[in-house]
Design an enzyme around this catalytic site. Sequence first.
Site, PDB file in Angstrom:
ATOM      1  N   ASP A   1      43.108  71.550  -5.001  1.00  0.00           N
ATOM      2  CA  ASP A   1      43.470  72.689  -4.162  1.00  0.00           C
ATOM      3  C   ASP A   1      43.120  73.977  -4.882  1.00  0.00           C
ATOM      4  OD1 ASP A   1      44.418  71.574  -1.838  1.00  0.00           O
ATOM      5  OD2 ASP A   1      46.414  71.238  -2.662  1.00  0.00           O
TER       6      ASP A   1
ATOM      7  N   GLU B   1      51.938  88.918  -2.363  1.00  0.00           N
ATOM      8  CA  GLU B   1      50.865  89.771  -1.857  1.00  0.00           C
ATOM      9  C   GLU B   1      51.426  91.104  -1.348  1.00  0.00           C
ATOM     10  OE1 GLU B   1      51.335  86.671  -1.068  1.00  0.00           O
ATOM     11  OE2 GLU B   1      49.489  85.501  -1.270  1.00  0.00           O
TER      12      GLU B   1
ATOM     13  N   ASP C   1      51.090  68.088  -1.344  1.00  0.00           N
ATOM     14  CA  ASP C   1      52.546  68.196  -1.316  1.00  0.00           C
ATOM     15  C   ASP C   1      53.133  68.189   0.089  1.00  0.00           C
ATOM     16  OD1 ASP C   1      51.688  70.628  -0.460  1.00  0.00           O
ATOM     17  OD2 ASP C   1      52.678  71.809  -2.016  1.00  0.00           O
TER      18      ASP C   1
END
Length: 721
Positions: free
Chosen positions: A339, A380, A557
């Site tokens: 990932d 962010e 996950d």
Amino acid sequence: MSTTQVKPAQPQEASTPQPASHRSKLMSWEQIRTALPGMFKKLDPRLQWHNPVMFLVWIGACLTSAIAAAEPFIGGPQASGGTQVPVSFTAAVAIWLWLTVLFANLAESIAEGRGKAQAETLRKTRTSTPAFIPEDYDQLQDPGALTVQLREVSSADLKLGDTVVVSAGQLIPGDGDVIWGIASVDESAITGESAPVVREAGGDRSAVTGGTRVLSDRILVKITSRPGETFVDRMIALVEGASRARTPNEIALNILLSSLSIVFVAVVLTLNPIASYPASPASLTVLIALLVCLIPTTIGALLSAIGIAGMDRLVQRNVLAMSGRAVEAAGDVTTLLLDKTGTITYGNRRASAFAELTGVRRETMLQAAVYSSLADPTPEGTSIVDLGHELGVDVKPDAHSKVVPFSAQTRMSGLDLADGTSIRKGASSAIIAWLQEDGGQVAAVQAAELDEIATHISVSGGTPLVVASKQASGRGEILGVIHLKDIVKEGLPQRFEQLRAMGIRTVMVTGDNPLTAAAIAAEAGVDDYLAEATPEQKLHYIRREQEGGALVAMTGDGTNDAPALAQADVGVAMNTGTSAAKEAGNMVDLDSDPTKLIDIVAIGKQLLITRGALTTFSIANDIAKYFAIIPAIFVGALPGLQALNIMGLHSPASAVLSAVIFNAIVIVFLVPLALRGVKYRPMNAAKTLGRNIMIYGLGGIVTPFIGIWLIDQLIRFIPGF
């Protein structure tokens, strides 16, 4: 069974088990002392026959013991030509054959003991704990209220699908998924990490493990495992080695070793008529000694310990392998799916620049960007506010402003000001769709400039976030673009280069658009990338690789990762992930660190290299033993063979006994190497084979010559030898 009203639970007084990942010394005296009982228990022939090589040694030890017991009644052994063989010769051979078997048992017991120490700490988390089941949960309109009665039962009585309430201070009674609420959970008993983690309903962080403790708030947990089949139960069984099944490579090597042993049995039986001890008990003793020295006892003794130690090295790194097959497969992996977020990049994208469109004042763009992020708690959003402050923007919404949180449906977030102005930031397509609502228009010039800026940011590996505003009248405009940058982790390009040297192909998997994915893939140094990846695309990619003969490893996950994890040859599920992901994978990373996949591959390769190195060493040992035992056996019948006694061994009896003793003690000296593993160096298969032949092949030839000669120097001082 009792009934009680719901109330906040008080913290329970209980000792916290030591972390399961506690790392012990490689081989301490305490471990050896603990392993001694198991060493003798494994002498049971019902256990020994599972290892054909050592079973032959066990049979040889039984026969020589019987001969040694009978010799006082039938006369001592005597070589041809009247040379007296020491009466203690057969007994000495028998003792060292038993020691050979015991040393092999000791190696396996020490390897198992390292896991049992970890299993003991895990058992402390498996004690029966109270579980509280809502009586009328199905009728509840608001699960958070929980005004109904709770029925208290033991965790051992929980069934698959039960729903339990766990409050602050209580232990979670079984494995399950959080279906309501959010709480901080102490998982130190399982992971060894003291910092609490957050578990919440929905998403990919909903799985909880039985035996961990809720530190705050209250959650509803749906039980997903039966008693005795929980995550901790499986960990205990695996680290103890109780459920360790032999891997395909291990089975194949056992067949090879068994075949070699059968060949040597046939060869040794044909030698008896021309041996120097015809028609005497010494003949059988020496032939048994020859057989034991020629069959690959070294690798036969250490094979099981190597496999157990390989799984133990994973456990020490907080990785639970569901089978030895998974560890082996990790060593054979040729394609690695990683990932992007959290693995290749740090995962927390940060604002690095603001770009306003032509005709828009920079101050207006900066203020709008900060306004749209004031209520954004993500890293962010925080970085946008921080960068704005660095550039001198300090704005505060008035009390009548309305926060618009981010949602997956709108893919936007922002703020509605009191004067009717709406500010949004989000993906380009989402912002344009928002501006075009109710007949709004986006100027072609602005759309073209926006596309140019967004493309430039994407090509550089960043993520563009568009900022726009809309007046109360419905007129809107695009103000500019925020450049969010993914930071590639330090050192990864070098690690990927090492993987490439090992013949492993790395593939980055990301939901980013192809332009962004290509830029980050180039910066990280991966071989390929899969952009805008969906669960179906991941599964299709893995199947395509496997059809081409590749072995694939990947991490995941979420529930949407479960199909791909199940399809991959090595599927590493994150412990923070859902129960579906953990069930689908064949490994679980308790630390939830996706980069650990690279270490798992290295451990798998180390296991295979260790097994190959010790097999090479074991077979190479035979050369020195030929020069020690063959002259001793045939010197009476063929005196010319004395020329093969290049080590200058003292006598036939001392030569045979020296070889048997070396054959036993070399196992002890190699136990630490079997447990630690041969040091792994990233290189291709041809170089690895060449290195093993030079070190363990050549070493396997030279070491026995030196060892047997030194032992003979000591034996010659024993009267009779």
